[in-house]
Design an enzyme around this catalytic site. Structure first.
Site, short mmCIF file in Angstrom:
data_model
loop_
_atom_site.label_atom_id
_atom_site.label_comp_id
_atom_site.label_asym_id
_atom_site.label_seq_id
_atom_site.Cartn_x
_atom_site.Cartn_y
_atom_site.Cartn_z
CG ASP A 209 -8.97 1.87 -4.39
OD1 ASP A 209 -9.50 0.75 -3.76
OD2 ASP A 209 -8.38 1.70 -5.47
CG HIS B 227 -5.29 -5.05 -9.09
ND1 HIS B 227 -4.39 -3.95 -8.78
CD2 HIS B 227 -6.38 -4.69 -9.62
CE1 HIS B 227 -4.86 -2.81 -9.33
NE2 HIS B 227 -5.94 -3.51 -9.74
#
Length: 274
Positions: A43, A106
């Site tokens: 990630d 995000h």
């Protein structure tokens, strides 16, 4: 490794490796080591500034691409339909990949009110086959509801801060109702108070495991995807060694009772930094 089947049928490792705050030059050896010890899900994000280092580690690993699960994210300053498509191209080039498995927004950055059109750009990338799945990070219920009402593709995950002192119970319930998997970042609370909690230490002693392993096991048994971060090889291996024991219902309940709504990171409604 245990995998979770996402709402579009894609299989994702339930335990991955995060590289938040890992400088680009350190990301390559860290990810190489993570892949060596058995991680297959990595990630990263544009704002981390380490997509190049992550991509180099992937290229050097020799592991077939289809065996890896790579996540990256679009940052607040790139919100908007066209900007998001351009940002994705940049991330893909830095990673040196033909596609990513999971692309996330995000933060919703609600002050700028562009997360819906940003998500519609993610939908295009998904429909074009350039990403295998799309989702979000740091979305509260109100932000998720807008996507569900105004967009076509249900996010596969909502990646949020989650640990025993911030359990996100209401948000988890909403996500469960809509078949969105919660993915926990800072699952160990960045190594703060929770690792020294007496309840968790007591459970760890019983299982002859570390406090970190007990917390990760709690996440897994709660159906949450976790992405702990460590650049220390021994910790990488320790964090991965959580599939050989199980917490009892009583132990799960004890940890559930530790919730304090204690947040280390920003509130999604207030995080509008470009």
């Amino acid at each position: 490794m245990q995998n979770i089947i996402l709402n579009n049928g894609l299989s994702m490792p339930q335990l991955g490796f995060g590289v938040w705050k890992v400088p680009d030059d350190e990301a390559t050896p860290a990810v190489k080591k993570a892949l060596e010890v058995g991680y297959r899900s990595i990630d990263t994000a544009m704002i981390y500034g380490n997509e190049v280092g992550v991509g180099k580690a992937i290229a050097d690993s020799g592991i077939p691409r289809e065996e890896l699960f790579i996540t990256t994210k679009v940052w607040n300053s790139d919100h908007g339909y066209d900007n998001t498509l351009k940002a994705f191209d940049t991330s893909l080039e830095k990673l040196g990949l033909d596609y990513v498995d999971l692309y996330l927004i995000h933060w919703p950055a609600p002050k700028y009110d562009q997360y819906v059109e940003t998500y519609k750009a993610l939908e295009k990338l998904y429909k074009d086959g350039r990403v295998k799945a799309i989702g979000v990070c740091n979305f509260d219920t109100e932000h998720l509801e807008r996507l569900l009402n105004e967009c076509e593709v249900v996010p596969v995950v909502n990646q949020v801060e989650c640990h025993p002192y911030l359990q996100q119970k209401e948000l988890k319930h909403f996500c469960l109702e809509h078949n969105i998997i919660v993915e926990a970042y800072s699952p160990l609370m960045n190594g703060n108070d929770v690792l020294h909690d007496e309840v968790i230490k007591g459970i760890a002693g019983k299982h002859k495991k570390s406090a970190a392993q007990v917390i990760l096991r709690w996440h897994l048994q709660s159906g949450v995807i976790v992405i702990p971060k460590s650049v220390t090889p021994s910790r990488m291996e320790e964090n991965l060694n959580v599939f050989d024991f199980e917490l009892s219902n009583e132990e799960m309940d004890k940890i559930a009772a530790l919730d304090r709504n204690m947040r280390n990171n920003s509130l999604p409604s207030e995080m509008n930094r470009r």
